[in-house]
Write a protein that holds these residues in place. Sequence first.
Motif, PDB file in Angstrom:
ATOM      1  N   ARG A 165      -3.960   9.333   7.721  1.00 56.09           N
ATOM      2  CA  ARG A 165      -4.243   8.851   6.366  1.00 56.09           C
ATOM      3  C   ARG A 165      -4.133   9.960   5.324  1.00 56.09           C
ATOM      4  O   ARG A 165      -3.531   9.774   4.261  1.00 56.09           O
ATOM      5  CB  ARG A 165      -5.653   8.253   6.326  1.00 56.09           C
ATOM      6  CG  ARG A 165      -5.784   7.025   7.210  1.00 56.09           C
ATOM      7  CD  ARG A 165      -7.262   6.695   7.476  1.00 56.09           C
ATOM      8  NE  ARG A 165      -7.375   5.524   8.344  1.00 56.09           N
ATOM      9  CZ  ARG A 165      -8.122   4.457   8.056  1.00 56.09           C
ATOM     10  NH1 ARG A 165      -8.834   4.415   6.947  1.00 56.09           N
ATOM     11  NH2 ARG A 165      -8.178   3.436   8.881  1.00 56.09           N
ATOM     12  N   ALA A 358       2.067  -2.178  10.622  1.00 58.57           N
ATOM     13  CA  ALA A 358       1.825  -2.718   9.275  1.00 58.57           C
ATOM     14  C   ALA A 358       2.675  -2.035   8.221  1.00 58.57           C
ATOM     15  O   ALA A 358       2.733  -2.507   7.092  1.00 58.57           O
ATOM     16  CB  ALA A 358       0.345  -2.589   8.908  1.00 58.57           C
ATOM     17  N   ARG A 360       5.907  -1.863   8.390  1.00 56.45           N
ATOM     18  CA  ARG A 360       7.138  -2.667   8.321  1.00 56.45           C
ATOM     19  C   ARG A 360       8.338  -1.837   7.870  1.00 56.45           C
ATOM     20  O   ARG A 360       9.012  -2.197   6.895  1.00 56.45           O
ATOM     21  CB  ARG A 360       6.969  -3.893   7.412  1.00 56.45           C
ATOM     22  CG  ARG A 360       5.800  -4.795   7.668  1.00 56.45           C
ATOM     23  CD  ARG A 360       5.572  -5.312   9.059  1.00 56.45           C
ATOM     24  NE  ARG A 360       6.696  -5.933   9.723  1.00 56.45           N
ATOM     25  CZ  ARG A 360       7.109  -5.584  10.941  1.00 56.45           C
ATOM     26  NH1 ARG A 360       6.527  -4.613  11.630  1.00 56.45           N
ATOM     27  NH2 ARG A 360       8.103  -6.193  11.498  1.00 56.45           N
TER      28      ARG A 360
ATOM     29  N   TRP B 168      -2.385   4.128  -9.090  1.00 55.88           N
ATOM     30  CA  TRP B 168      -1.865   3.680  -7.790  1.00 55.88           C
ATOM     31  C   TRP B 168      -2.429   4.554  -6.664  1.00 55.88           C
ATOM     32  O   TRP B 168      -2.935   4.044  -5.661  1.00 55.88           O
ATOM     33  CB  TRP B 168      -0.337   3.726  -7.797  1.00 55.88           C
ATOM     34  CG  TRP B 168       0.258   3.204  -6.513  1.00 55.88           C
ATOM     35  CD1 TRP B 168       0.494   3.918  -5.375  1.00 55.88           C
ATOM     36  CD2 TRP B 168       0.655   1.861  -6.231  1.00 55.88           C
ATOM     37  NE1 TRP B 168       1.019   3.095  -4.410  1.00 55.88           N
ATOM     38  CE2 TRP B 168       1.134   1.831  -4.903  1.00 55.88           C
ATOM     39  CE3 TRP B 168       0.658   0.675  -6.980  1.00 55.88           C
ATOM     40  CZ2 TRP B 168       1.615   0.659  -4.308  1.00 55.88           C
ATOM     41  CZ3 TRP B 168       1.133  -0.480  -6.369  1.00 55.88           C
ATOM     42  CH2 TRP B 168       1.594  -0.487  -5.059  1.00 55.88           C
ATOM     43  N   LEU B 169      -2.351   5.861  -6.847  1.00 56.31           N
ATOM     44  CA  LEU B 169      -2.848   6.767  -5.810  1.00 56.31           C
ATOM     45  C   LEU B 169      -4.356   6.591  -5.615  1.00 56.31           C
ATOM     46  O   LEU B 169      -4.851   6.616  -4.490  1.00 56.31           O
ATOM     47  CB  LEU B 169      -2.542   8.219  -6.181  1.00 56.31           C
ATOM     48  CG  LEU B 169      -1.109   8.671  -5.890  1.00 56.31           C
ATOM     49  CD1 LEU B 169      -0.835  10.013  -6.570  1.00 56.31           C
ATOM     50  CD2 LEU B 169      -0.892   8.807  -4.378  1.00 56.31           C
ATOM     51  N   GLU B 172      -4.954   3.501  -3.722  1.00 61.59           N
ATOM     52  CA  GLU B 172      -4.554   3.638  -2.321  1.00 61.59           C
ATOM     53  C   GLU B 172      -5.638   4.382  -1.540  1.00 61.59           C
ATOM     54  O   GLU B 172      -5.922   4.052  -0.387  1.00 61.59           O
ATOM     55  CB  GLU B 172      -3.215   4.378  -2.224  1.00 61.59           C
ATOM     56  CG  GLU B 172      -2.725   4.493  -0.790  1.00 61.59           C
ATOM     57  CD  GLU B 172      -1.208   4.412  -0.667  1.00 61.59           C
ATOM     58  OE1 GLU B 172      -0.535   4.028  -1.635  1.00 61.59           O
ATOM     59  OE2 GLU B 172      -0.705   4.744   0.411  1.00 61.59           O
ATOM     60  N   PHE B 176      -7.570   2.935   1.664  1.00 62.59           N
ATOM     61  CA  PHE B 176      -7.701   3.637   2.950  1.00 62.59           C
ATOM     62  C   PHE B 176      -9.167   3.732   3.371  1.00 62.59           C
ATOM     63  O   PHE B 176      -9.496   3.614   4.544  1.00 62.59           O
ATOM     64  CB  PHE B 176      -7.122   5.055   2.850  1.00 62.59           C
ATOM     65  CG  PHE B 176      -5.691   5.155   3.304  1.00 62.59           C
ATOM     66  CD1 PHE B 176      -5.309   4.702   4.549  1.00 62.59           C
ATOM     67  CD2 PHE B 176      -4.729   5.723   2.481  1.00 62.59           C
ATOM     68  CE1 PHE B 176      -3.982   4.803   4.979  1.00 62.59           C
ATOM     69  CE2 PHE B 176      -3.408   5.834   2.894  1.00 62.59           C
ATOM     70  CZ  PHE B 176      -3.042   5.371   4.142  1.00 62.59           C
ATOM     71  N   LEU B 359       8.645  -2.131  -5.818  1.00 60.30           N
ATOM     72  CA  LEU B 359       7.498  -2.443  -4.961  1.00 60.30           C
ATOM     73  C   LEU B 359       7.816  -3.598  -4.006  1.00 60.30           C
ATOM     74  O   LEU B 359       7.212  -3.703  -2.945  1.00 60.30           O
ATOM     75  CB  LEU B 359       6.275  -2.810  -5.795  1.00 60.30           C
ATOM     76  CG  LEU B 359       5.713  -1.700  -6.682  1.00 60.30           C
ATOM     77  CD1 LEU B 359       4.561  -2.243  -7.519  1.00 60.30           C
ATOM     78  CD2 LEU B 359       5.229  -0.528  -5.836  1.00 60.30           C
ATOM     79  N   ARG B 360       8.742  -4.457  -4.398  1.00 59.63           N
ATOM     80  CA  ARG B 360       9.132  -5.612  -3.573  1.00 59.63           C
ATOM     81  C   ARG B 360       7.919  -6.423  -3.115  1.00 59.63           C
ATOM     82  O   ARG B 360       7.729  -6.666  -1.927  1.00 59.63           O
ATOM     83  CB  ARG B 360       9.964  -5.191  -2.350  1.00 59.63           C
ATOM     84  CG  ARG B 360      11.173  -4.330  -2.597  1.00 59.63           C
ATOM     85  CD  ARG B 360      12.171  -4.760  -3.641  1.00 59.63           C
ATOM     86  NE  ARG B 360      12.683  -6.091  -3.533  1.00 59.63           N
ATOM     87  CZ  ARG B 360      12.686  -6.959  -4.568  1.00 59.63           C
ATOM     88  NH1 ARG B 360      12.206  -6.631  -5.748  1.00 59.63           N
ATOM     89  NH2 ARG B 360      13.163  -8.157  -4.414  1.00 59.63           N
ATOM     90  N   ALA B 386       4.570  -5.323   4.215  1.00 58.92           N
ATOM     91  CA  ALA B 386       3.809  -4.126   4.586  1.00 58.92           C
ATOM     92  C   ALA B 386       2.402  -4.200   4.002  1.00 58.92           C
ATOM     93  O   ALA B 386       2.214  -4.694   2.892  1.00 58.92           O
ATOM     94  CB  ALA B 386       4.517  -2.878   4.081  1.00 58.92           C
ATOM     95  N   VAL B 387       1.422  -3.721   4.749  1.00 55.65           N
ATOM     96  CA  VAL B 387       0.037  -3.976   4.335  1.00 55.65           C
ATOM     97  C   VAL B 387      -0.464  -3.000   3.276  1.00 55.65           C
ATOM     98  O   VAL B 387      -1.216  -3.386   2.382  1.00 55.65           O
ATOM     99  CB  VAL B 387      -0.911  -4.007   5.564  1.00 55.65           C
ATOM    100  CG1 VAL B 387      -1.334  -2.627   5.995  1.00 55.65           C
ATOM    101  CG2 VAL B 387      -2.130  -4.861   5.264  1.00 55.65           C
ATOM    102  N   LEU B 388      -0.096  -1.733   3.340  1.00 56.09           N
ATOM    103  CA  LEU B 388      -0.697  -0.767   2.414  1.00 56.09           C
ATOM    104  C   LEU B 388      -0.441  -1.127   0.943  1.00 56.09           C
ATOM    105  O   LEU B 388      -1.393  -1.202   0.165  1.00 56.09           O
ATOM    106  CB  LEU B 388      -0.196   0.658   2.700  1.00 56.09           C
ATOM    107  CG  LEU B 388      -0.812   1.368   3.902  1.00 56.09           C
ATOM    108  CD1 LEU B 388      -0.201   2.756   4.062  1.00 56.09           C
ATOM    109  CD2 LEU B 388      -2.318   1.483   3.747  1.00 56.09           C
ATOM    110  N   PRO B 389       0.817  -1.334   0.553  1.00 62.41           N
ATOM    111  CA  PRO B 389       1.033  -1.690  -0.855  1.00 62.41           C
ATOM    112  C   PRO B 389       0.301  -2.972  -1.247  1.00 62.41           C
ATOM    113  O   PRO B 389      -0.127  -3.106  -2.388  1.00 62.41           O
ATOM    114  CB  PRO B 389       2.552  -1.887  -0.935  1.00 62.41           C
ATOM    115  CG  PRO B 389       3.111  -1.165   0.240  1.00 62.41           C
ATOM    116  CD  PRO B 389       2.071  -1.234   1.304  1.00 62.41           C
TER     117      PRO B 389
END
Lengths: 508, 508
Positions: A165, A358, A360, B168-169, B172, B176, B359-360, B386-389
């Motif tokens: 992380r 996750a 992807r 954003w950071l 994130e 986490f 970002l899709r 994807a899970v994080l975004p």
Amino acid sequence: MRRSNGSRDDRSIVDAAHATAPHGSDFLQLNAADAPPGGLADWLARRLRLAMADGRLPIGSRLPATRVLATELRVSRGVVTEAYRCLSEDGHVAGRGRGGTVVVATPLPAPTPTPTPTPGHRPTPPPTEPLFTRTPGTEIFESLRAAPARYDLTPGLPDLAAFPRAAWLRAERTAFARLTPTALGYGDPRGAPALRLAVANWLARNRGIRADPDEVLIVAGVAQALTLLGQVLPRAGIHEVAVEDPCSLGTRQQLRDWRLATPPVPVDADGIRVDALRATDAPAVLLTPAHQFPTGVVLGGERRRELMRWAEEHDGLIIEDDYDAEHRYDRPPVPALRAMLPERVCYTGSVSKLLAPALRVGWVLAPPRHREALTAAKRLADLGNAVLPQLVLAELMESGELERQLRLIRRRHRRRRDAMIAAIRTHLPDATVHGAAAGLHLMITFAPSAPADTTLATAALTHGVKTHPLSWHAQRPHPPGLVLGYAASTPTHIAEAIATLAKAITDH
Amino acid sequence: MRRSNGSRDDRSIVDAAHATAPHGSDFLQLNAADAPPGGLADWLARRLRLAMADGRLPIGSRLPATRVLATELRVSRGVVTEAYRCLSEDGHVAGRGRGGTVVVATPLPAPTPTPTPTPGHRPTPPPTEPLFTRTPGTEIFESLRAAPARYDLTPGLPDLAAFPRAAWLRAERTAFARLTPTALGYGDPRGAPALRLAVANWLARNRGIRADPDEVLIVAGVAQALTLLGQVLPRAGIHEVAVEDPCSLGTRQQLRDWRLATPPVPVDADGIRVDALRATDAPAVLLTPAHQFPTGVVLGGERRRELMRWAEEHDGLIIEDDYDAEHRYDRPPVPALRAMLPERVCYTGSVSKLLAPALRVGWVLAPPRHREALTAAKRLADLGNAVLPQLVLAELMESGELERQLRLIRRRHRRRRDAMIAAIRTHLPDATVHGAAAGLHLMITFAPSAPADTTLATAALTHGVKTHPLSWHAQRPHPPGLVLGYAASTPTHIAEAIATLAKAITDH
């Protein structure tokens, strides 16, 4: 003051956490007098785990120095070191050099207790239809994930608690610092140039593949690679893709959904039987040569040559699913088939087993004749992967961080594999263990006279252990077997899970 | 010391940058005596831009306080304030309250100079085949992006320099801290529960839609939404989707690639002509009711009711592409059609125009009858985003950060739109400007006697200005026109681009 103690490495994590680092005095009101005799290190590890689970030690908090805590608790320093080692092995803490030992993953909340069958009481049957049938649908993996169980030994997951992380956040900050606004717009559907280069370099270093970054197509995991192939191959006149038998159920479902036939080809101790492949007359084959799923065998040298000859003579397409090849524990992995025959091998891999499913993110290196069609299919699918995770990943690959991570989890996975094999020898002495010292899972089989493996998997789940029955992954009859993932569980957890599994099977 | 000055907000960015914040003394060796007379603020902004471009002021560095720098340079404080305002308007710096003014986006490297035609010299023709033809392929947008040009007025991009990198950071890191290892495994193909909830809340607040999180399917942008529909609709017996004419070329390409017919329906000042829709007999229609692409008209009240009647009477499916509805500058946006007729409207939107296309991430709220098939198609496509975004985005939505961002860029986009309209009135007085005060682009048309718009767009590109010809987005004949994006360029840049465009058209 505190900040200047932190190494560069853990700052991003530490920022998010505690304002005060614990210093050992009255730390968590620990009292070594509470410990059972002779089990000080275990006791300490348990107390720390509890504090992590209930939020007293959140992610990012730093544990006291071993010397400090040992003095406070009036125990030997070795006791504290051993407790920290256990937590580290379980993935809950990580050593950060001069930054100390930091909590990186809190334990899962206590699992829902599964009813234990007691004599005279039949366990409550699952509320919906049975999970383990011979013909599961595409939603089966979600249903199985949703089923409550104390132990999850389903295959396919790496050690998720080890996800880096702090390194991820650090790399993302670096990526942002380099990012031009334009890169946040629409991009190349083949992927960010930085990641395509990093993947080409990664595959050269780790899989012996020489490829130009232009040959790399970034996709949303191997699942998307298969879906894109499912769209492209029929347009190229390919309507049949032979598969190993057994092979991953999910893979087969992907191909089938695009109406591709999947004739089964037997696998023996040397991998796919190329003579049987020839007999199918299929123009393409999908296989897992580095570590066959689920049997775990490695494609032998003579078989590799035979397969190459088949491809040359039949103008055949080889789809190489290199899903977990980096995880070889006893020797370097065999090179990818793609390294030998780039014009006939469509290579695919991902970070799902290296970092996390996750994310992807995966890649496809297609033979020249299919490359343009695959790019068009990817464009149509989603205009290309999201850019930020691509840049972070490129940074992790190019900085050497991902190789460090791989070395770390390879050690941990290997210990987990050893723990699982030891537990099987103890609790399931009649089961046969299959496969090379590699990957994230192993397969066990039972005598043909044993009950059907769907029955065994159902009994296991009733006792709180999730597994895959081998028959899910097979098209033709096989002896009853189970596919067991070890990488995502700690050695302690694995030992308990196998003991419970053995009890479930015996009780049955 | 420095750290305690920084507000919580900019810490993550500041961490990544300079070890020492500039204090004004000898700052960048600026000397106000170098400035041209009367243009001090311009000069200062230019010097600071230069320092950002060449790395002397990297992202995250803090500019000196206006008072300090004014004293150092012996200029009035108003000069410094004005220079900072310019940089802020251009998206290069952001005020961080007590954290000061921080560099958030460095200017692009100097663009490749485009040859300017001089009398007697024809400009070098583009090396490959002409970009602007009547029948562009699906790779056309990449080709156009790759073409060098000083000014990019292609539609579809928001102000990318305003992307909230620090937020954003920060989000994130929060994500986490909450993340269990299990969440890094395979997940729900419909998306992370946290984001599905956040999107449901976001759509309730901003688009008047009441939806259960269970109805939300997270996808990789509207492009993927269309691809999934392209797979699902034919299986449900729908082989024709009527579209507005003009409508987005990209949208039409997506549908066509799945062999869906796209009969065109004319658009007038009130939006799609429902009488003409009835005449097509198509069982489904795709439209952009909040801000029609590319004409910019808003679907009128009576037309909305008529469309609803059509859907009820014909058992028709309405696909509502709500791509930029949040960007309304003169009044609140009209509510989504989905808010009125959930069982007949398949609603789709994304963060591409709110944050960044790269970002899709987007969403689909399908009518009940198509929901399961869409989930199955998403599972097959990539097993889920994807899970994080997703978790970062959920955090930005739920914390109010995304609404703050929307207010910020709405103000900026509005000024850019005003700048473009003013420049068109000055330099292209004969062009007609279309559309409501909304969105990220506008459309201009010329007299039918003007040259074909592909010719105009080619001339513009030769002079260094990228645009879309209206005819790309039309199926039936229309007057020559250009579609111009303004959101991603600064007012100064826009004024120059329109002047250059006018020159290109006049020269032609």
